[in-house]
Motif scaffolding. Structure first.
Motif, mmCIF file in Angstrom:
data_model
loop_
_atom_site.group_PDB
_atom_site.id
_atom_site.type_symbol
_atom_site.label_atom_id
_atom_site.label_comp_id
_atom_site.label_asym_id
_atom_site.label_seq_id
_atom_site.Cartn_x
_atom_site.Cartn_y
_atom_site.Cartn_z
ATOM 1 N N SER A 136 0.823 -1.217 0.000
ATOM 2 C CA SER A 136 0.000 0.000 0.000
ATOM 3 C C SER A 136 0.851 1.258 0.000
ATOM 4 C CB SER A 136 -0.932 0.006 1.204
ATOM 5 O OG SER A 136 -0.165 -0.209 2.360
ATOM 6 N N ASN A 137 1.939 1.273 0.738
ATOM 7 C CA ASN A 137 2.748 2.485 0.751
ATOM 8 C C ASN A 137 3.360 2.743 -0.612
ATOM 9 O OD1 ASN A 137 2.280 3.275 3.387
ATOM 10 N ND2 ASN A 137 3.794 1.826 4.161
ATOM 11 N N TYR A 140 0.921 4.652 -2.773
ATOM 12 C CA TYR A 140 0.778 6.089 -2.542
ATOM 13 C C TYR A 140 2.029 6.835 -2.987
ATOM 14 C CZ TYR A 140 -2.896 3.953 0.113
ATOM 15 O OH TYR A 140 -3.941 3.170 0.468
ATOM 16 N N LEU A 143 1.528 7.305 -6.524
ATOM 17 C CA LEU A 143 0.553 8.370 -6.766
ATOM 18 C C LEU A 143 1.213 9.727 -6.675
ATOM 19 C CD1 LEU A 143 -2.298 9.427 -7.183
ATOM 20 C CD2 LEU A 143 -2.731 9.143 -4.760
ATOM 21 N N MET A 144 2.028 9.908 -5.649
ATOM 22 C CA MET A 144 2.682 11.207 -5.478
ATOM 23 C C MET A 144 3.668 11.467 -6.613
ATOM 24 S SD MET A 144 3.037 11.818 -1.417
ATOM 25 C CE MET A 144 3.787 10.288 -0.904
ATOM 26 N N ILE A 162 -7.659 3.208 -5.984
ATOM 27 C CA ILE A 162 -7.968 3.627 -4.610
ATOM 28 C C ILE A 162 -9.475 3.784 -4.450
ATOM 29 C CG2 ILE A 162 -7.612 5.378 -2.854
ATOM 30 C CD1 ILE A 162 -4.940 5.980 -4.021
ATOM 31 N N ILE A 177 -8.229 -1.775 5.649
ATOM 32 C CA ILE A 177 -7.490 -1.586 4.396
ATOM 33 C C ILE A 177 -6.467 -0.464 4.514
ATOM 34 C CG2 ILE A 177 -7.703 -0.855 1.978
ATOM 35 C CD1 ILE A 177 -10.420 -2.211 1.925
ATOM 36 N N PHE A 178 -6.882 0.630 5.143
ATOM 37 C CA PHE A 178 -5.978 1.774 5.224
ATOM 38 C C PHE A 178 -5.195 1.822 6.519
ATOM 39 C CE2 PHE A 178 -6.921 3.599 1.288
ATOM 40 C CZ PHE A 178 -8.275 3.462 1.040
ATOM 41 N N ASN A 179 -5.341 0.755 7.316
ATOM 42 C CA ASN A 179 -4.517 0.651 8.517
ATOM 43 C C ASN A 179 -4.761 1.830 9.465
ATOM 44 O OD1 ASN A 179 -2.653 -0.642 10.108
ATOM 45 N ND2 ASN A 179 -0.890 0.371 9.165
ATOM 46 N N ILE A 180 -6.042 2.099 9.703
ATOM 47 C CA ILE A 180 -6.369 3.202 10.606
ATOM 48 C C ILE A 180 -6.595 2.620 11.990
ATOM 49 C CG2 ILE A 180 -8.045 5.017 11.122
ATOM 50 C CD1 ILE A 180 -8.641 5.081 8.105
ATOM 51 N N THR B 97 -3.022 10.400 11.812
ATOM 52 C CA THR B 97 -3.413 9.124 12.416
ATOM 53 C C THR B 97 -4.739 8.659 11.852
ATOM 54 O OG1 THR B 97 -4.279 10.405 14.262
ATOM 55 C CG2 THR B 97 -2.150 9.374 14.579
ATOM 56 N N LEU B 99 -5.901 9.161 8.846
ATOM 57 C CA LEU B 99 -5.894 8.796 7.430
ATOM 58 C C LEU B 99 -5.218 7.456 7.194
ATOM 59 C CD1 LEU B 99 -5.021 12.098 5.511
ATOM 60 C CD2 LEU B 99 -7.183 10.887 5.537
ATOM 61 N N GLY B 100 -4.539 6.928 8.202
ATOM 62 C CA GLY B 100 -3.860 5.658 8.026
ATOM 63 C C GLY B 100 -2.762 5.768 6.985
ATOM 64 N N ASN B 101 -2.736 4.803 6.059
ATOM 65 C CA ASN B 101 -1.670 4.783 5.059
ATOM 66 C C ASN B 101 -1.729 5.964 4.113
ATOM 67 O OD1 ASN B 101 -0.765 2.401 6.085
ATOM 68 N ND2 ASN B 101 -1.878 1.124 4.612
ATOM 69 N N THR B 104 0.520 9.977 3.962
ATOM 70 C CA THR B 104 1.669 10.531 3.243
ATOM 71 C C THR B 104 1.236 11.434 2.089
ATOM 72 O OG1 THR B 104 1.703 8.483 1.966
ATOM 73 C CG2 THR B 104 3.292 8.683 3.763
ATOM 74 N N LEU B 105 -0.006 11.259 1.657
ATOM 75 C CA LEU B 105 -0.486 12.085 0.545
ATOM 76 C C LEU B 105 -0.784 13.489 1.026
ATOM 77 C CD1 LEU B 105 -2.986 9.568 -1.082
ATOM 78 C CD2 LEU B 105 -0.641 10.023 -1.751
ATOM 79 N N LEU B 109 -4.190 15.838 -2.777
ATOM 80 C CA LEU B 109 -4.356 14.498 -3.353
ATOM 81 C C LEU B 109 -5.480 13.740 -2.659
ATOM 82 C CD1 LEU B 109 -0.720 13.275 -4.116
ATOM 83 C CD2 LEU B 109 -2.522 13.872 -5.714
#
Lengths: 201, 522
Positions: A136-137, A140, A143-144, A162, A177-180, B97, B99-101, B104-105, B109
């Motif tokens: 996942s990282n 992103y 994406l950036m 996404i 999914i987003f590890n929150i 915290t 937004l999770g993963n 970084t955006l 974005l």
């Protein structure tokens, strides 16, 4: 110096040559029909290497890429080359926000799509799906990088991915999914959410 | 971020309009959209209470600092600018915290991703975490949903989100639900904070102080042409629309009565006047929708009959094209805060703008002076500038104070007409709800310019107001030749003469030993 002149002369000739070469195809034996771009044929015939540019990642690693490939996909790089600020003999394009791993992936994407743009849609989509099979990282970071370099089709691809990660999913799934880990709601607020949006839970 | 700064939380500083604070403005450009977002480093006062108790604080005297609109909702979610985070050692940004993963955006974005979701997805996301709650409540997201799906036939309901929910789920009880906002602590985001700030800021009095335009009353057409149109200078003309019925009659009720169910062009959609006024009364946003209709006289002929072109602007050569002429006249209605950011009028035309009700602040820069913060592309096809007018005032207006070539500024009130010469950059902001009429025109003085413009190789992207961009040059030229034979050649000859004269005088000055061009010293 002479080689540079020859290269420039060839590039100047290309548009006219492209016209009468445009009917030529090269079909490799036993494989899918691959149509070679006229300029590649011409340059191959002339024995000249394709024009390359140097990209420098944030970790100071240098990547040599075909100019055509990057210019076709990245608006930023296209603008840089077009306005003449890039000197083919000396320049490196510093991409301080893109690390080597991501840059390599981006170059992969652009190269594949340039050389295989005549493939059928399904094959390309399958390749794209495989391409995005990253952690996942990594996604992103891609994406950036795509945003920074303004690579429209890669951006659209990642946005689509996404979006599908979110669409139709339940709250707990999205958190996973987003590890929150810390959603930030107090227990009372969560309760309020549950009461007001029971259909989401 | 110097040590001498008093520790003032921006929220309470604004709310109380209190002590002086220095803001460190690092401008960084969003490459994709060329928006300029400030990074405000604001310091926190140790002695003032925390943000959540502000409601009880009293207003202190306003010195510097920004004044909020009196109806501004007190920071709907408690978003703070990023600078505050750096001044709060040990603080965690709940944005990250939550937004999770995705943390970084960048904010842009994340919002870009949210822009692809429909209302259900946004609703689900808003309950996933407090951070997503803040992001999914970003009004522009809901504005896009409304404009795309409801197409101008919407009843504005206090906020875009509320409007969408009310329209899409009529049985859903809005009053008790979505508008009960959660308090958010430790959420730092420049983008979201700036967005809120620009939506709720009032015009500072010092931005309105300068009024240096030339004002004239009752001059003759010849005088106008000689002193202003020919040399391409702006002027504010008083008293030339006193005879307009529109001045007397036009107000909200009258216009609504006349237009009934007719829909006017508002940004990307068309709306009935009643619906538009309902929106403009309630809205608080950075860039309110502006009613700008080029076919108002065709839609409601009575409107067209209640005004006439002021005598100075009657020569309008695009008229030779008849019904094929590009858009040339607009009715403009908008609330306080609406307007147009810096642009040059299309097709190289000149313009006049008459205020019928309300008042507008104008800032004009001559064609050769690009306003600060504005970045036109070399061919002029694209202009990148800060998103909102308020943001331009906040970030760039101050810079013009030190310039030698100051911009021309004025406040144009009801009954006044401003002349905007061709090629001049201009920015307009309504200081109160305003109704105005504007027209673009081509006179003999700028006929050659316009022909040049239409003849450019990239005319297809630059020419505006007509469907037939590529052929406009030919059509126009032929029509002029038909109605005014020989005119173009005559004008070209005169222009050529002028250039020759200028050249002569240059050589004169060089060869003249008294000109002082060369000095030798031993």
């Amino acid at each position: 110096m002479e080689l540079l002149c020859i290269r420039q002369w060839i590039s100047g000739l290309l548009p006219t040559v492209k016209k009468w070469l445009s009917a030529w195809c090269i079909k490799p034996v036993g494989g899918a029909l691959v149509r070679q771009e006229p300029e590649y044929i011409l340059l191959a015939l002339m024995g000249s290497p394709l024009k390359k540019i140097m990209l420098c990642s944030s970790e100071k690693e240098i990547f040599s890429v075909e100019e055509q490939v990057m210019v076709q996909h990245s608006v930023i790089i296209n603008n840089m080359i077009e306005d003449g600020s890039y000197n083919h003999e000396e320049s490196k394009i510093p991409l301080d926000c893109v690390d080597s791993k991501t840059l390599k992936k981006v170059i992969d994407y652009c190269t594949h799509h340039t050389h295989h743009h005549n493939d059928n849609q399904e094959d390309l989509e399958a390749w794209d799906a495989q391409f995005l099979n990253v952690d996942s990282n990594g996604l992103y970071d891609l994406l950036m990088a795509a945003n920074y370099l303004e690579i429209r089709n890669l951006l659209d691809l990642i946005y689509g991915t996404i979006k599908n990660m979110i669409k139709g999913k339940k709250i707990d799934e999205i958190r996973r999914i987003f590890n929150i880990k810390d959603h930030g709601f107090t227990p009372e607020e969560e309760e309020q959410n549950r009461k007001e949006y029971p259909h989401f839970y | 971020m110097k040590g001498s700064l008093k520790m003032t939380n921006l929220l309470s500083r604004i709310r109380n309009s209190s002590k002086k604070t220095k803001t460190n403005t690092n401008q960084h450009r969003n490459r994709k959209r060329f928006k300029l977002r400030n990074q405000n480093a604001i310091s926190i006062p140790k002695d003032l209470p925390s943000p959540h108790e502000e409601e009880d604080e009293e207003e202190e005297n306003a010195e510097e600092g920004f004044k909020l609109k009196s109806s501004a909702p007190l920071l709907t979610h408690g978003v703070q600018p990023l600078g505050n985070l750096y001044l709060n050692p040990g603080s965690i940004n709940s944005r990250d915290t939550g937004l999770g993963n995705l943390h970084t955006l960048s904010d842009e974005l994340v919002l870009e991703i949210l822009g692809f979701l429909d209302s259900t997805d946004l609703g689900v996301l808003s309950t996933v975490s407090k951070s997503f709650y803040v992001f999914t409540n970003h009004e522009p997201l809901w504005r896009n949903l409304v404009l795309e799906n409801l197409n101008g036939g919407f009843q504005f309901n206090g906020s875009w989100k509320s409007t969408y929910v009310a329209a899409s789920y009529p049985s859903f009880d809005i009053s008790s639900n979505a508008l009960k906002s959660f308090k958010v602590r430790d959420f730092y985001s420049d983008y979201l904070f700036q967005s809120w700030l620009c939506a709720n800021l009032e015009m500072k009095p010092e931005w309105l102080e300068r009024d240096n335009i030339v004002r004239k009353r009752g001059i003759s057409v010849e005088e106008f042409v000689l002193n202003f149109e020919e040399p391409n200078k702006p002027v504010l003309l008083e008293g030339c629309i006193d005879n307009w019925d529109a001045l007397e009659n036009w107000d909200r009720d009258y216009l609504m009565q006349l237009s009934g169910d007719v829909k006017f062009a508002v940004g990307p959609v068309e709306m009935k006047l009643g619906d538009y006024f309902r929106y403009s009364d309630q809205v608080r946003e950075e860039r309110p929708l502006y009613l700008f209709d080029p076919k108002f006289a065709e839609k409601v002929p009575k409107l067209g009959s209640e005004y006439e072109v002021p005598v100075y602007f009657r020569e309008d050569l695009f008229g030779v094209l008849g019904s094929e002429r590009p858009d040339y006249r607009w009715i403009i209605i908008g609330p306080a805060g609406s307007g147009s950011s810096f642009h040059v009028d299309p097709n190289s035309t000149s313009a006049w703008n008459a205020v019928i009700k309300g008042s507008k602040k104008w800032i004009l820069f001559p064609p050769d002076v690009i306003p600060p913060g504005v970045h036109p592309s070399p061919d002029g096809a694209e202009v990148a500038s800060p998103v909102s007018i308020i943001e331009w005032f906040m970030n760039f207006y101050g810079a013009t104070k030190n310039w030698k070539k100051k911009p021309v500024e004025c406040v144009c009130k009801a009954g006044e007409v401003i002349f905007v010469p061709n090629g001049w950059w201009h920015l307009v902001i309504n200081l109160e709800e305003s109704i105005a009429i504007t027209q673009n025109y081509v006179s003999r003085r700028n006929l050659l310019n316009v022909l040049d413009f239409l003849n450019r190789p990239n005319a297809s992207t630059l020419v505006s107001g007509t469907r037939d961009r590529v052929n406009l040059y030919d059509k126009f030229k032929n029509a002029i030749e038909a109605s005014f034979p020989g005119e173009i050649d005559e004008l070209a000859r005169k222009a050529e003469k002028k250039i020759q004269q200028k050249k002569l005088s240059f050589w004169d000055s060089v060869s003249d030993s008294n000109a002082g061009a060369f000095k030798f010293s031993f």
